[in-house]
Scaffold this motif. Structure first.
Motif, short mmCIF file in Angstrom:
data_model
loop_
_atom_site.label_atom_id
_atom_site.label_comp_id
_atom_site.label_asym_id
_atom_site.label_seq_id
_atom_site.Cartn_x
_atom_site.Cartn_y
_atom_site.Cartn_z
N TRP A 1 0.83 -1.21 0.00
CA TRP A 1 0.00 0.00 0.00
C TRP A 1 0.85 1.26 0.00
N LEU A 2 1.86 1.22 0.88
CA LEU A 2 2.71 2.41 0.98
C LEU A 2 3.48 2.63 -0.32
N PHE A 3 4.00 1.53 -0.85
CA PHE A 3 4.72 1.62 -2.12
C PHE A 3 3.82 2.21 -3.19
N ALA A 4 2.59 1.73 -3.23
CA ALA A 4 1.66 2.21 -4.24
C ALA A 4 1.47 3.72 -4.12
N ALA A 5 1.38 4.21 -2.88
CA ALA A 5 1.17 5.65 -2.69
C ALA A 5 2.38 6.44 -3.19
N PHE A 6 3.56 6.01 -2.79
CA PHE A 6 4.77 6.67 -3.29
C PHE A 6 4.87 6.53 -4.81
N ALA A 7 4.68 5.29 -5.26
CA ALA A 7 4.90 5.00 -6.68
C ALA A 7 3.97 5.81 -7.55
N LEU A 8 2.74 5.99 -7.11
CA LEU A 8 1.81 6.75 -7.94
C LEU A 8 2.31 8.18 -8.10
N SER A 9 2.70 8.74 -6.97
CA SER A 9 3.19 10.11 -7.00
C SER A 9 4.39 10.24 -7.93
N ARG A 17 15.43 6.67 -4.44
CA ARG A 17 15.81 7.08 -3.10
C ARG A 17 14.80 6.59 -2.07
N PHE A 18 13.53 6.63 -2.39
CA PHE A 18 12.50 6.36 -1.39
C PHE A 18 11.75 5.04 -1.62
N ALA A 19 11.07 4.97 -2.74
CA ALA A 19 10.12 3.87 -2.90
C ALA A 19 10.81 2.50 -2.88
N LEU A 20 11.98 2.41 -3.51
CA LEU A 20 12.65 1.10 -3.56
C LEU A 20 13.25 0.68 -2.23
N PRO A 21 14.13 1.51 -1.64
CA PRO A 21 14.76 1.05 -0.40
C PRO A 21 13.82 1.01 0.79
N LEU A 22 12.77 1.82 0.80
CA LEU A 22 11.85 1.78 1.94
C LEU A 22 10.97 0.54 1.89
N PHE A 23 10.61 0.15 0.69
CA PHE A 23 9.66 -0.97 0.57
C PHE A 23 10.21 -2.03 -0.38
N PRO A 24 11.30 -2.67 0.00
CA PRO A 24 11.96 -3.58 -0.95
C PRO A 24 11.08 -4.74 -1.39
N ASP A 25 10.30 -5.29 -0.48
CA ASP A 25 9.48 -6.44 -0.89
C ASP A 25 8.42 -6.02 -1.90
N ALA A 26 7.81 -4.88 -1.59
CA ALA A 26 6.81 -4.38 -2.52
C ALA A 26 7.45 -4.06 -3.85
N ALA A 27 8.65 -3.49 -3.80
CA ALA A 27 9.33 -3.14 -5.04
C ALA A 27 9.57 -4.39 -5.88
N HIS A 28 10.01 -5.44 -5.20
CA HIS A 28 10.21 -6.69 -5.95
C HIS A 28 8.91 -7.19 -6.55
N ALA A 29 7.86 -7.08 -5.76
CA ALA A 29 6.57 -7.55 -6.28
C ALA A 29 6.13 -6.71 -7.46
N ALA A 30 6.57 -5.45 -7.48
CA ALA A 30 6.11 -4.55 -8.55
C ALA A 30 6.94 -4.66 -9.81
N VAL A 31 8.03 -5.42 -9.75
CA VAL A 31 8.94 -5.46 -10.91
C VAL A 31 8.23 -5.79 -12.23
N PRO A 32 7.44 -6.86 -12.27
CA PRO A 32 6.82 -7.18 -13.56
C PRO A 32 5.95 -6.04 -14.08
N THR A 33 5.16 -5.45 -13.17
CA THR A 33 4.27 -4.37 -13.60
C THR A 33 5.07 -3.18 -14.13
#
Lengths: 509, 634
Positions: free
Chosen positions: A209-217, A260-276
């Motif tokens: 969820w948090l990743f999504a919020a950062f990532a959208l921005s 700087r933010f979205a990847l290192p703060l939420f590494p698992d989410a970032a990995h999950a988001a890789v394909p997308t």
């Protein structure tokens, strides 16, 4: 030193307000002078940067709103270093290019300098709240630059720009606050300190969820397909200088934010988001190139080409390997230089002819050989011709992406072909052929001031193409550190609370 | 550094020198001279400096050639170019036997063509720009063949592509010429995409064995780490690149259009040097291709098919340069045929002899065009033999050479290719047969060109006839030198010279029929052309009429360009327009605007705030932020 770089432009902006309205020439010289001084000071960062360290350097940390754990906390690492330099490098160029802005000069300069402070602050902020403040500070001057000095549909474009980016940043704000709250829950103290927040252990679901919020921005800012439609409008309506900064630096805020933010703060989410994200990046590369190809308007063409180029940047980043990320950061710089130069080139002829339609030009080589040659080199840099800067970035990105996902790499390579298609075709229609329009027969070639604008840009294109090592070396350690953070999984996170680092007040200023 | 000692091992026979850099540097200085001083100092200075720089690099090349250690190589490492993670690429040049031959051809033939250009471009006002491009081309081509690693080769590879683009469209006011340049660049980029993918796959495959390199010598040393099936994919991807640059099926379409450039450019770039880059690259990576008989057989088949196919088109073209262009495509096919049957030496040998006689043919054609007031249609020529004797005799020698008449250079190299195509373990009678028929067609179309251009009555307008003249010495001297090379080139001990790279050459043993038939077929082709175009020209007309459908098909080049346009170009443009006007404008923007409108309609309260006043936005923003912050903190 970092603070001097950040706030010198703001200081100058405030001083500008006390200047008499009629003193346009003086105001210009003053603003340009300050921007140049800022650039020179920022070179000090480059000289004193220790490339053997992964940590943040030139750190300054003082309590700001102590009750909420908010600090004025800034520092530079190998990733932000060059983006800071890119910013301080582009601003004087843009100010020099804006010599023929004649309406409300003082305000124009004021907003540019304020914008510079906002951008620099966002790049060096290591406190999330501070980052957010700078992030918003950037937005306001850009809104005015488009809305006041823009073209015919400037109000529409400015509001679209503002709403689009605000929607994203609001969600990010909520996520930032939630992070501070989480830190409070886990370690008993509220903090916005990025390095401490890196240590949070967040359940994967929450991360998402948090990743999504950062990532959208950030994705809106990049812009990642399909969040890109504000960009062509904003570019088309923005004045030349605004377009240069928008493409050159503001878009990088999105990619930088991811890194700087979205990847290192939420590494698992970032990995999950890789394909997308990889899929969206590749779509962006191809989509941007195809749509750029059929644009009748020069600025729109360059704007869509940015969608394609930024797709490369995102793709490299989400390859999660050294080459991919190094290429990604390198390409951020390249895009700032090459696309900045492209917008400046469009500005040159727009200033003379007041049209951006490709079909209104043609045969310009005959009339403006120097312009055509500069355009040629810039175009080649943009399509990644080896020997120029663009190649190094694209090559590393594709090499890294290929390792991460063969198909992503393979599709990205098609961007190399399509990039040549839209650029060469545009170039042919603008520069080659007969001078068929009467109005174009009176066009004058680049003035000495314009040559002064393009010379440093061309020099950088060559330098970064032939000798990228001074850049890559300084990035390497910081990218390794980022990679290490991204690789970290929730499962392996240590449980003991981490001592907050001692507060150090650097009295450099 | 890990990679440093890896390369050190490989180079037991390599000699570190620091003068190789001057080989590409001199022409590069020429570029700077022409850009910044050319216009100011005038034509004379340009005409001296530009060829002069290439000559200097020829001298350095000779020096490198003489100092080349037996079976070894020279290396000049300049700086660490790109280093990122496991990737380390040096900006380094090397000269081994293959590169030595290539740089001598590039600078030698290149110098002659630069000199020729001073005469050919004597009336062009933009001569400094021309030579800036031509010098830049020479520098890039030298980088391509000197590059010590695959990535540096690619720098040169793209550099020559750029110069080709610029030179094809040199007369940019003509939209057709500008389009031809663009087409060349884009088609080449399609090939480059394949090249890059091949490079990536090779890099990561070696990396799996912890070998991180793009350097040719290190790759060769660790080539065993590449599994055969992966090697096949790598080789095929790289071959896509080669097919683009060296104009093979299906990417040959740019080369005939490239004839829009000034004729010396066609000679240098589109005959002698750049188009052979694909052959060079595969020969350079012969140890990789050796792993994959599958890939090699694809190379051989595509080569033979292209050799045949392009020759058929060449039979009926009437533009002097188009005939030569299709001939080049066809001859490059022969070179790929040689590579594909593992006869690298033969392929490289033909590369060299072809550089001599095809450059000569193009320069001869240029001399004809020059003398005929820019006429390129051979049906409007004729009878030039006596009016342009030097051009005629040198052109005649080149025709003999390309037709494979015994004693001249082309005979040796082409015969060798066909024998290998038959006798090599990778060869087959079919490949030999296709090549032999192609050889007959080659002889026929070349002598058709010769006869129609130089024999019979002149068919030009009175005005043009009046101006026909032999070209100046700056053009005829290069013709004469190339003619000598076209004769003696076959006697150079190249086969032995290249043996450190490709192994000692052994003359293949084939039956006399196989050995001599190509020569006989070639002579037959010449005889047929003589009968049809000198003795009884009516035959040719009758044939064209009798086989009109076939003639039309050939004359229109099998309509390949039209097919590509209909199948690839137009659908892509159509789709792009749809993406922009429907998807971007209606779907995405529609959704966004729709969402905004819905919000506006539902929230009448919000409307009070949405007064376009940014201060209000900012204020509400700040209040909101503080409210949320406050909520969490208390």
């Amino acid at each position: 030193m970092v603070s001097a770089v950040i706030f010198l432009p703001l200081l100058a902006a405030v001083l500008l307000l006390f200047m008499a309205k009629e003193e346009e020439e003086l105001a210009r010289r003053f603003a340009l002078g300050v921007a140049l001084v800022t650039f020179v000071i920022s070179l000090g960062l480059l000289v004193n940067f220790d490339s053997s360290k992964a940590d943040f350097q030139f750190v300054e940390r003082v309590p700001w709103i102590a009750d909420f754990g908010i600090h004025y906390y800034v520092g530079v690492d190998g990733i932000s270093l060059f983006l800071v330099l890119l910013t301080t490098f582009l601003v004087p160029i843009v100010l020099l290019a804006s010599w023929d802005v004649h309406s409300r000069v003082k305000e124009y300069l004021f907003f540019f300098l304020m914008l510079e402070t906002g951008m620099l602050g966002a790049l060096v902020a290591l406190d999330l709240f501070l980052f957010y403040v700078f992030w918003e500070v950037m937005l306001i001057p850009m809104y005015f630059l488009i809305g006041v000095w823009g073209g015919a549909r400037r109000i529409y474009a400015a509001i679209k720009f503002l709403l689009y980016t605000m929607v994203g940043s609001l969600l990010m704000l909520v996520a930032i606050l939630y992070l501070a709250y989480l830190h409070n829950a886990q370690y008993g103290a509220v903090t916005f300190d990025l390095l401490q927040l890196y240590n949070l252990k967040i359940p994967e679901q929450t991360q998402l969820w948090l990743f999504a919020a950062f990532a959208l921005s950030f994705a809106i800012k990049v812009p990642l397909f399909p969040f890109h439609t504000w960009l062509p409008d904003a570019h088309v309506e923005a004045p030349t200088g605004g377009s240069v900064i928008l493409a050159g630096v503001l878009l990088k805020m999105g990619t930088y934010g991811f890194l700087r933010f979205a990847l290192p703060l939420f590494p698992d989410a970032a990995h999950a988001a890789v394909p997308t994200i990889m899929a969206l990046s590749v779509i962006g590369i191809i989509y941007g190139a195809l749509v750029a190809m059929v644009q009748p308007d020069l600025k729109k063409l360059v704007a869509y080409s940015s969608v394609s180029h930024l797709g490369f940047v995102m793709l490299g980043m989400f390859a999660f390997n050294m080459q991919g990320i190094a290429g990604s950061v390198y390409q951020m710089l390249n895009h700032g230089i090459s696309t900045g130069a492209l917008f400046l080139l469009v500005g040159v002829v727009y200033e003379r002819r007041h049209t951006r339609l490709i079909s209104d030009y043609g045969g310009l080589w005959k009339q403006m050989p120097v312009y055509a040659s500069v355009f040629l080199v810039t175009m080649l840099s943009s399509i990644g011709l080896p020997g120029l800067n663009g190649f190094v970035g694209e090559f590393l990105i594709m090499l890294g992406a290929f390792k991460a996902n063969v198909w992503a790499g393979a599709f990205a390579v098609s961007g190399v072909v399509l990039g040549a298609v839209y650029m060469l075709w545009m170039y042919q229609r603008v520069i080659f052929g007969e001078l068929k329009h009467e109005e174009n027969k009176k066009l004058t070639d680049l003035s000495p001031r314009e040559i002064a604008i393009f010379t440093p840009l061309l020099a950088l294109m060559l330098l970064m193409g032939l000798y990228p090592q001074p850049f890559l070396t300084r990035m390497e350690k910081s990218i390794e550190a980022t990679l290490a953070r991204v690789e970290r999984k929730t499962a392996v996170v240590q449980v003991e609370p981490v001592e907050p680092p001692p507060v150090q007040v650097v009295a450099e200023r | 550094m890990e990679h440093a000692h890896a390369t050190a091992q490989a180079l037991s026979l390599s000699l570190s020198v620091s003068y190789l850099r001057y080989i590409p540097l001199f022409p590069l200085l020429g570029v700077l001279f022409n850009i910044f001083l050319g216009h100011r100092l005038g034509r004379k200075a340009v005409n001296i400096v530009s060829p002069g720089m290439v000559f200097l690099s020829f001298l350095v090349s000779l020096h490198a050639f003489w100092n080349l250690p037996e079976g070894g190589r020279l290396v000049d490492t300049m700086w660490l170019w790109i280093s990122s993670g496991t990737l380390h690429v040096d900006f380094a040049l090397q000269v081994d036997q293959l590169s030595a031959m290539m740089i001598l051809v590039v600078t030698g033939v290149g110098f002659l063509i630069h000199v020729y250009s001073t005469g050919y471009m004597a009336h062009d006002h933009d001569v400094a720009r021309y030579f800036a491009y031509l010098n830049l081309f020479t520098a890039s081509m030298l980088l391509l063949v000197l590059g010590e690693n695959l990535l540096l080769l690619f720098v040169g590879w793209e550099g020559v592509g750029l110069c080709s683009y610029l030179l094809i469209g040199f007369w940019y006011t003509d939209d057709e010429k500008a389009s031809a340049g663009k087409k060349a660049f884009i088609v080449n980029r399609v090939g480059d995409a394949g090249f890059l993918l091949g490079l990536f796959l090779l890099f990561w495959t070696l990396g799996e064995s912890n070998v991180w390199t793009l350097s040719f010598s290190t790759i060769q040393q660790h080539i065993a780490a590449v599994p055969a099936e992966v090697a096949t994919v790598i080789c095929l991807l790289l071959f896509v690149g080669a097919a683009g640059k060296s104009a093979q099926i299906p990417l040959y379409v740019w080369l005939p259009d490239a004839m829009a450039g000034p004729t010396p450019v066609s000679a240098l770039i589109h005959a002698a040097t750049m188009v052979t880059a694909g052959i060079y690259m595969i020969a350079r990576l012969n140890f990789l291709y050796a792993l994959s008989p599958t890939a090699l057989s694809v190379v051989a088949t595509v080569g033979a098919a292209t050799a045949f196919f392009a020759a058929t088109i060449g039979l009926v073209q009437t533009d002097i340069k188009k005939v030569l262009a299709y001939s080049t495509v066809s001859q490059l096919g022969y070179m790929f045929l040689a590579l594909g049957v593992g006869a690298y030496t033969a392929g490289v040998f033909h590369l060299m002899t072809h550089a001599f006689f095809k450059a000569l043919l193009f320069l001869g054609a240029g001399s004809v065009i020059h003398g005929m007031s820019d006429e390129q249609d051979i049906t409007k020529m004729g009878g030039l033999k006596s009016k342009m004797p030097v051009t005629f005799w040198t052109f005649f020698i080149a025709c003999l050479a390309i037709a494979g008449v015994p004693g001249l250079s082309g005979f040796f190299s082409k015969d060798l290719i066909l024998e290998e195509a038959y006798a090599s373990p990778l060869g087959s009678p079919m490949l030999w047969l296709v090549g032999t028929i192609g050889a007959g067609m080659t002889a026929f179309y070349m002598f058709r060109l010769l006869f129609v251009t130089f024999f019979g009555e002149n068919r030009a307008s009175h005005e043009v006839q009046h101006h026909i003249h032999e070209s100046p010495a700056s053009m005829t001297v290069p013709l004469a030198i190339l003619a000598v090379l076209s004769i003696v080139g076959g006697y150079f001990p190249l086969l032995h010279f290249l043996s450190p790279l490709f192994g000692e050459h052994h003359e293949p043993h084939v039956a006399p029929l196989i050995k001599y038939l190509p020569t006989v077929v070639g002579l037959g082709g010449i005889a047929l052309a003589y009968v049809m175009y000198v003795l009884n020209p009516a035959i040719a007309d009758n044939m064209a009429r009798g086989l009109s459908a076939f003639h039309k098909l050939l004359f229109n080049k099998y309509y390949i360009d039209e097919i590509y346009d209909a199948v690839i170009v137009r659908p892509i443009v159509g789709m792009s327009n749809w993406l922009w006007k429907v998807w971007d404008a209606i779907v995405i923007d529609g959704t966004v605007n729709g969402a905004a409108h819905t919000m506006e309609a539902n929230g009448s309260l919000l409307r009070l705030w949405q007064n376009g006043n940014v201060q209000n936005y900012a204020l509400s923003f700040l209040i909101g932020a503080m409210a949320i912050l406050g909520y969490y903190l208390w």
